[in-house]
Design a protein around this motif. Structure first.
Motif, PDB file in Angstrom:
ATOM      1  N   UNK A 102       0.829  -1.203   0.000  1.00  0.00           N
ATOM      2  CA  UNK A 102       0.000   0.000   0.000  1.00  0.00           C
ATOM      3  C   UNK A 102       0.866   1.257   0.000  1.00  0.00           C
ATOM      4  N   UNK A 103       1.906   1.271   0.811  1.00  0.00           N
ATOM      5  CA  UNK A 103       2.787   2.436   0.872  1.00  0.00           C
ATOM      6  C   UNK A 103       3.491   2.703  -0.441  1.00  0.00           C
ATOM      7  N   UNK A 158      -9.250   4.781  -5.797  1.00  0.00           N
ATOM      8  CA  UNK A 158      -9.574   3.361  -5.683  1.00  0.00           C
ATOM      9  C   UNK A 158      -8.795   2.704  -4.539  1.00  0.00           C
ATOM     10  N   UNK A 159      -7.547   3.085  -4.367  1.00  0.00           N
ATOM     11  CA  UNK A 159      -6.747   2.524  -3.281  1.00  0.00           C
ATOM     12  C   UNK A 159      -7.300   2.926  -1.921  1.00  0.00           C
ATOM     13  N   UNK A 160      -7.688   4.188  -1.795  1.00  0.00           N
ATOM     14  CA  UNK A 160      -8.276   4.643  -0.539  1.00  0.00           C
ATOM     15  C   UNK A 160      -9.594   3.926  -0.253  1.00  0.00           C
ATOM     16  N   UNK A 183      -7.577  -9.511   4.269  1.00  0.00           N
ATOM     17  CA  UNK A 183      -6.266  -9.061   3.811  1.00  0.00           C
ATOM     18  C   UNK A 183      -5.864  -9.697   2.481  1.00  0.00           C
ATOM     19  N   UNK A 184      -6.177 -10.948   2.298  1.00  0.00           N
ATOM     20  CA  UNK A 184      -5.813 -11.628   1.050  1.00  0.00           C
ATOM     21  C   UNK A 184      -6.527 -10.998  -0.140  1.00  0.00           C
ATOM     22  N   UNK A 185      -7.808 -10.716   0.037  1.00  0.00           N
ATOM     23  CA  UNK A 185      -8.573 -10.076  -1.039  1.00  0.00           C
ATOM     24  C   UNK A 185      -8.074  -8.660  -1.301  1.00  0.00           C
ATOM     25  N   UNK A 186      -7.750  -7.928  -0.242  1.00  0.00           N
ATOM     26  CA  UNK A 186      -7.241  -6.568  -0.401  1.00  0.00           C
ATOM     27  C   UNK A 186      -5.891  -6.562  -1.109  1.00  0.00           C
ATOM     28  N   UNK A 237      -5.106  -4.733  -4.708  1.00  0.00           N
ATOM     29  CA  UNK A 237      -4.048  -3.738  -4.905  1.00  0.00           C
ATOM     30  C   UNK A 237      -3.289  -4.003  -6.208  1.00  0.00           C
ATOM     31  N   UNK A 238      -3.007  -5.264  -6.478  1.00  0.00           N
ATOM     32  CA  UNK A 238      -2.332  -5.602  -7.736  1.00  0.00           C
ATOM     33  C   UNK A 238      -3.179  -5.211  -8.937  1.00  0.00           C
ATOM     34  N   UNK A 239      -4.490  -5.410  -8.827  1.00  0.00           N
ATOM     35  CA  UNK A 239      -5.390  -5.047  -9.929  1.00  0.00           C
ATOM     36  C   UNK A 239      -5.400  -3.536 -10.145  1.00  0.00           C
TER      37      UNK A 239
END
Length: 408
Positions: A16-17, A85-87, A100-103, A107-109
């Motif tokens: 994320x960072x 979208x990230x927020x 967390x796995x879905x998030x 993020x990759x998408x």
């Protein structure tokens, strides 16, 4: 907290960072946002962000697990679509709507998403923005049209820079050289007496680092000294590279065809400037990759910032009108955050573009080196400094009067 859960959390925070850094988030906002996310996820963390690096230190509550990660990154570019979208994704995670796995997979998408407007529309955005800026600089109709065409030339260079590391390293001087040489040849063969330096500035306005200067000062005011200093020095080097390329292009054209004269244009009618503001805000939508749903807000932010600055400048001297413009923009952006639950940066960046004095810095550099003013401007250095300080102060006061709910 077991080791597997801690590993998932720190992987998500690191990814994320890096993504938020890639999207051009200032250091003080990035560090604050990541700290909030880490707290919600049940870990302790400390972050150090600079324009070219990002350091993570993450540990569990009782120090059962600790993790340190330092990454060398390239300076980020504004991508407001991906930022929004990230927020939104982080918000879903904190509400428990996804795990967390879905998030992590989402993020990759998001990171792989192309511009929502495509290359053709973005090219038109460059043309509209450069022509609109020429209008704001009191250019004539010929200068506006030529600036729009040369804005497309700059866009072609930016496309090439995305595919070539060598071109990316020399983007500013090569783009400014091309613009300066083409403008000079057009002046000699077809459009005698046009304001070449004004055309060059307008055509390069997307590359002029006025926003980086303002962000750097904002970081310094928030005591992010390393990041602020690095950002300001990077902006200064970009400015020097732009001017050197333009100077070289002019020098070569003069050597080939001879000297030319610069005409200072008279101010255009008041209503034409408002067309320029509208055109600039529409062009920036494609360049910043703003979401379609946020376009009306972005246009309103641009108009509000410009209108407030124009109105207050009649009563405040030496560029202090930018203080009220930045204050109004900051309050509006924070209200936007409360209403639609999106980062204030999404619309604040649009309004700041019409306020930042990057063009004035370029004008002052030209006057210092060549001794010529290609627009009517007095005390340009003092005014530039005051505008920069006024912008930072206005945004700080806005956050006090109308605090934002999001760190971004």
């Amino acid at each position: 907290m077991d080791k597997t859960e801690f590993t998932q959390i720190r992987r998500f925070i690191v990814k994320l960072g890096k993504m938020l850094h890639k999207y051009g988030t200032p250091a003080f906002r990035l560090e604050a946002y990541l700290t909030e996310i880490a707290s919600y996820l049940g870990v302790r963390a400390s972050f150090i962000s600079t324009p070219t690096s990002l350091t993570f230190v993450i540990w569990s509550d009782r120090h059962e697990d600790e993790y340190t990660h330092a990454a060398r990154l390239n300076p980020g570019e504004q991508d407001l679509n991906a930022l929004a979208k990230t927020d939104a994704l982080a918000g879903k995670l904190l509400k428990g709507e996804i795990n967390l796995s879905e998030a992590d997979a989402e993020l990759d998408h998001i990171d792989a998403l192309p511009s929502p407007y495509g290359r053709v529309v973005t090219g038109f955005g460059f043309a509209i923005s450069t022509g609109a800026f020429a209008t704001l600089m009191a250019a004539g109709i010929r200068e506006v049209l030529i600036s729009s065409v040369l804005g497309l030339v700059v866009y072609l260079w930016t496309l090439w820079a995305q595919k070539s590391k060598r071109v990316n390293l020399m983007l500013e001087p090569v783009a400014s050289f091309s613009v300066a040489f083409i403008a000079s040849m057009l002046s000699y063969h077809y459009f005698h007496g046009i304001n070449i330096w004004l055309i060059i500035l307008s055509s390069l306005i997307i590359l002029v680092p006025g926003l980086s200067l303002t962000m750097g000062l904002a970081e310094l005011s928030s005591r992010n000294l390393v990041s602020g200093t690095a950002r300001i020095m990077d902006a200064a080097m970009q400015l020097f590279k732009l001017y050197f390329g333009a100077f070289l292009g002019i020098y070569l054209s003069v050597a080939l065809v001879g000297e030319f004269t610069v005409q200072v244009n008279q101010p255009m009618p008041f209503w034409v400037q408002w067309l320029g503001v509208l055109g600039l805000s529409l062009g920036l939508v494609t360049i910043f990759r703003t979401q379609v749903s946020d376009i009306p807000w972005a246009i309103l932010a641009t108009i509000l910032a410009y209108a407030t600055t124009k109105w207050s400048s009649a009563y405040l001297e030496q560029g202090l009108g930018a203080f009220l413009g930045a204050f109004a923009l900051g309050v509006f952006a924070n209200v936007f955050t409360r209403m639609v639950n999106k980062p204030s940066t999404i619309i604040a960046m649009h309004g700041l573009i019409v306020l930042v004095p990057g063009s004035k810095t370029y004008i002052g550099l030209n006057a210092f080196i060549s001794g010529q003013n290609f627009v009517q401007a007095d005390h340009i250095g003092q005014e530039t400094f005051l505008i920069l300080m006024s912008l930072v102060a206005g945004l700080i006061f806005a956050n006090v009067v109308a605090p934002t709910r999001k760190a971004l």
